[in-house]
Motif scaffolding. Structure first.
Motif, short mmCIF file in Angstrom:
data_model
loop_
_atom_site.label_atom_id
_atom_site.label_comp_id
_atom_site.label_asym_id
_atom_site.label_seq_id
_atom_site.Cartn_x
_atom_site.Cartn_y
_atom_site.Cartn_z
N ALA A 76 0.84 -1.20 0.00
CA ALA A 76 0.00 0.00 0.00
C ALA A 76 0.87 1.24 0.00
O ALA A 76 1.91 1.28 0.69
N PRO A 77 0.50 2.28 -0.75
CA PRO A 77 1.28 3.52 -0.74
C PRO A 77 1.39 4.09 0.67
O PRO A 77 0.39 4.18 1.38
N ALA A 78 2.58 4.46 1.06
CA ALA A 78 2.82 4.91 2.43
C ALA A 78 2.00 6.15 2.79
O ALA A 78 1.65 6.35 3.96
N ASP A 79 1.68 6.99 1.79
CA ASP A 79 0.97 8.23 2.08
C ASP A 79 -0.53 8.12 1.87
O ASP A 79 -1.25 9.11 2.01
N HIS A 80 -1.02 6.93 1.56
CA HIS A 80 -2.47 6.76 1.43
C HIS A 80 -3.12 6.92 2.81
O HIS A 80 -2.69 6.31 3.79
N ILE A 81 -4.16 7.74 2.89
CA ILE A 81 -4.80 8.04 4.17
C ILE A 81 -5.92 7.04 4.44
O ILE A 81 -6.77 6.80 3.58
N ILE A 82 -5.90 6.46 5.63
CA ILE A 82 -6.99 5.60 6.05
C ILE A 82 -7.52 6.12 7.39
O ILE A 82 -6.80 6.78 8.14
N GLU A 83 -8.77 5.82 7.64
CA GLU A 83 -9.37 6.21 8.92
C GLU A 83 -9.51 4.96 9.79
O GLU A 83 -10.31 4.09 9.51
N LEU A 84 -8.69 4.89 10.82
CA LEU A 84 -8.75 3.76 11.73
C LEU A 84 -9.91 3.95 12.70
O LEU A 84 -10.06 5.00 13.32
N ARG A 85 -10.71 2.91 12.82
CA ARG A 85 -11.81 2.89 13.79
C ARG A 85 -11.39 1.96 14.91
O ARG A 85 -11.22 0.75 14.70
N TRP B 73 -1.71 5.66 24.42
CA TRP B 73 -1.12 4.98 23.26
C TRP B 73 -1.15 5.87 22.02
O TRP B 73 -0.15 5.99 21.30
N LEU B 74 -2.29 6.53 21.78
CA LEU B 74 -2.39 7.42 20.64
C LEU B 74 -1.41 8.59 20.77
O LEU B 74 -0.76 9.00 19.80
N ALA B 75 -1.30 9.12 21.99
CA ALA B 75 -0.39 10.24 22.21
C ALA B 75 1.06 9.84 21.94
O ALA B 75 1.87 10.65 21.45
N SER B 76 1.41 8.59 22.25
CA SER B 76 2.78 8.13 21.99
C SER B 76 3.08 8.11 20.50
O SER B 76 4.25 8.06 20.09
N HIS B 77 2.03 8.14 19.67
CA HIS B 77 2.21 8.21 18.22
C HIS B 77 1.86 9.60 17.68
O HIS B 77 1.63 9.76 16.48
N GLY B 78 1.82 10.58 18.58
CA GLY B 78 1.59 11.96 18.17
C GLY B 78 0.16 12.29 17.83
O GLY B 78 -0.12 13.27 17.14
N ILE B 79 -0.79 11.48 18.33
CA ILE B 79 -2.21 11.71 18.04
C ILE B 79 -2.90 12.15 19.33
O ILE B 79 -2.94 11.39 20.31
N LEU C 169 -11.93 7.45 16.29
CA LEU C 169 -11.60 7.49 14.87
C LEU C 169 -10.42 8.42 14.64
O LEU C 169 -10.43 9.57 15.10
N VAL C 170 -9.41 7.91 13.95
CA VAL C 170 -8.23 8.72 13.62
C VAL C 170 -7.86 8.51 12.16
O VAL C 170 -7.91 7.39 11.66
N LYS C 171 -7.52 9.61 11.49
CA LYS C 171 -7.06 9.52 10.11
C LYS C 171 -5.54 9.60 10.09
O LYS C 171 -4.97 10.57 10.59
N VAL C 172 -4.93 8.59 9.51
CA VAL C 172 -3.46 8.51 9.48
C VAL C 172 -3.01 7.96 8.14
O VAL C 172 -3.76 7.23 7.47
N PRO C 173 -1.79 8.27 7.72
CA PRO C 173 -1.25 7.63 6.52
C PRO C 173 -0.94 6.16 6.80
O PRO C 173 -0.75 5.76 7.95
N VAL C 174 -0.89 5.37 5.76
CA VAL C 174 -0.62 3.95 5.90
C VAL C 174 0.67 3.70 6.69
O VAL C 174 0.73 2.81 7.53
#
Length: 614
Positions: free
Chosen positions: A44-53, A105-111, A126-131
């Motif tokens: 998958a393209p690294a910059d493709h945006i997905i919304e993790l639920r 956990w999310l904060a440890s990834h900058g979210i 719900l968070v939108k992040v690149p692949v």
């Protein structure tokens, strides 16, 4: 004495140290074999945006389920005493500890909070992040997978992991392992030919067909070739009933996959079949980037069918069409942010946030149950339970593949398990397999017989609920020993629950009359009858029906004449004749089609659990 700034610095350092490290021990949360019928084509393209639920546990769901069954059981003192939005949300809310740990956990990834959204009960994040970031968070690798038959592509993985300390605090994360292909449950449609128009004129002059349970005891002969609003009213004993536009009753239709309900087509339909509704319309609500394209040649056959019959049957009841955007397929040449989630969850997020959703909502879309991860299916099903507890009746088409998958053409059916064994198996559909919704099968002709494509069978995910134990057990005892052994789960939730006409529906599409069929016609038709029942109840100061199934099976056991029992026909699939329609409940037409007049007399009685059924 330390300064305030020193305390701030120390507090910040302590908080930062408390954040779980990215490289902490992880545990596989979910793993699936390579899905049947899909090919892994590229990373998958690294910059493709997905919304993790991200689903947080609902520790008090069993309590919500208890409330749901009590307020839906016509023999219970609490029948009809539905819960408020706030009461439901309190019962599905996660523990504070789960919210806190997931936030860390999310904060440890900058979210942080500004970068995410939550469901009303905070049980979904719900968070939108690149692949590339999703892969780091979940210790996985995403790929583009292509569906061999359709060429559609999705960005998915076959396994993902979470930090060990979050195992009890996160139920699932999607999109990850879900390879479902949401389908509209419409079989075929065709424009009227000159020959069909000639046959219809002949039928219109034929004597009516005797149907004792119908309004006036007969149905127009033309209904054997063309189903109209008038045919449904006659056949289901609803002629003459006029719902109120002012008692608070509402009806809704869900639309997905860029299906647009065309207002001009609706007016043409009304002019022919419901002239008193001319110049009336419905409200369109756009969800998750949903659209409302009113270009005539972009009209959707599914959307037009659902809207024209559901709203035509229930006029002047206020009506809403929910246009929900998003679908799983990934377009590799468009790397802009896009949603690759299953759209049901997007619609659920929206509708659960509404203070007063419509009391009756019909959906004509489904997936093969085995393509939906069990964890996700159960969470979506729990969302439907929340709506039922609030007094919403949900109907779903049971499927158009008989006992096979959603493919109407038996030659295209793939009746194999998706778990790596490739064993032959009947294929129930989800969400109709969810025990908290009403699955609607299909009939055809007058007198009615089961239509061959009516989806039915037994869930491999959900056990059989108590409300249908008596009816389904009775059916299973009629099967010769060993019938279809190993092809279905005799202990599973059985579908469908009910049925309605499902073929030869006359609608207008892109300005032209069309004959259309599928259980996607049956669900809005049955929902229309339910909405009429709700109108009758609300006009008498009673609560809406809400979750229907406990009531349906109780009525069928106490007064079978309230449903038209369908005893002929079958639903072939997977190289078999499927099941037969028979006396009582069967996995082709459920308990049968509705007799509105009888049902209205029952459900408009106060103290229904005493006066109506005992």
């Amino acid at each position: 004495m330390r300064s305030l700034s020193a305390w701030v610095v120390l507090s910040f350092v302590a908080a930062a140290a408390a954040l779980p490290a990215k490289d902490c021990a992880h545990k596989v949360k979910e793993s699936v074999p390579p899905p049947r019928g899909w090919t892994k084509t590229s990373p998958a393209p690294a910059d493709h945006i997905i919304e993790l639920r991200i689903a947080l546990p609902q520790p008090n769901f069993a309590e919500l389920e208890r409330h749901l069954y009590e307020v839906s059981d016509p023999f219970h003192d609490r029948y009809g005493q539905h819960l408020s939005k706030e009461e439901v949300e309190s019962l599905v809310a996660p523990e504070d500890e789960s919210v806190h740990l997931v936030n860390e956990w999310l904060a440890s990834h900058g979210i942080y909070e500004d970068n995410l959204s939550r469901s009303p009960a905070r049980d979904w994040v719900l968070v939108k992040v690149p692949v590339s970031q999703a892969e780091e968070m979940l210790k996985t690798e995403y790929h583009v997978w292509t569906h061999d038959a359709s060429g559609e592509a999705v960005v998915r993985t076959t396994a993902y992991s979470l930090p060990e300390h979050l195992d009890d605090h996160i139920e699932l994360v999607q999109p990850t392992t879900m390879f479902s292909r949401m389908k509209s449950l419409r079989s075929t449609f065709r424009f009227d030919s000159d020959e069909e128009q000639k046959s219809a004129k002949i039928a219109a002059n034929a004597p009516p067909i005797s149907v004792p349970s119908a309004s006036g005891g007969h149905v127009d002969a033309s209904c054997n070739q063309t189903i109209t609003i008038s045919c449904i009213q006659q056949l289901y004993n609803a002629v003459g009933f006029k719902p109120s536009a002012k008692n608070g009753n509402q009806i809704g239709i869900t639309g997905y996959l860029e299906q647009f309900a065309n207002i001009e087509d609706l007016q043409t339909f009304y002019a022919e079949q419901r002239p008193d509704a001319l110049n009336s319309t419905f409200k369109t609500v756009l969800i998750n980037g949903g659209l409302n394209n009113q270009t005539l040649d972009e009209a959707g056959a599914e959307a037009n069918l659902d809207v024209q019959f559901a709203f035509g049957l229930t006029f002047p009841t206020p009506a809403t069409f929910f246009s929900t955007g998003g679908r799983p397929p990934f377009k590799p040449d468009i790397l802009t942010p896009s949603n690759t989630n299953e759209p049901y969850s997007e619609w659920l997020d929206f509708i659960l946030a509404q203070k007063e959703p419509p009391q009756t909502i019909s959906t004509s879309y489904a997936d093969d149950e085995q393509t939906v991860p069990v964890s996700f299916a159960k969470r979506v099903c729990n969302g439907f339970a929340q709506l039922g507890a609030r007094g919403v009746s949900l109907t779903f088409s049971s499927g158009d593949g008989g006992v096979g998958d959603g493919e109407e053409d038996p030659a295209l059916q793939e009746c194999f398990t998706n778990d790596g064994r490739n064993a032959t198996r009947f294929v129930p559909l989800f969400p109709p397999s969810c025990p908290f919704v009403t699955a609607v099968g299909g009939t055809i002709h007058v007198p009615e017989t089961a239509v061959f494509f009516s989806g039915g069978g037994f869930s491999d995910v959900f056990p059989r609920p108590a409300y249908q134990e008596q009816a389904v057990s009775k059916f299973l005892k009629t099967l010769p020993e060993g019938t279809y052994k190993g092809l279905f789960n005799p202990n599973g939730r059985a579908i469908p629950d009910v049925a309605a006409q499902a073929d030869l529906f006359r609608i207008f599409l892109s300005g032209r009359p069309v004959s259309i069929g599928g259980t996607s016609a049956a669900s809005p038709t049955f929902a229309g009858i339910v909405s009429l029942l709700n109108s009758a109840r609300l006009s008498k100061g009673l609560r809406p029906l809400g979750f229907l199934n406990p009531l349906v099976y109780a009525i069928q056991a106490a007064d079978p004449s309230a449903f038209n029992d369908i005893t002929t026909g079958n639903n072939p699939g997977c190289g078999t004749p499927g099941f037969n329609a028979t006396k009582g409940w069967d996995p082709v037409t459920g308990v049968g089609t509705p007799n509105f007049g009888k049902l209205k007399d029952i459900v408009t009685l106060d103290l229904l659990h005493i006066a109506g059924l005992t």
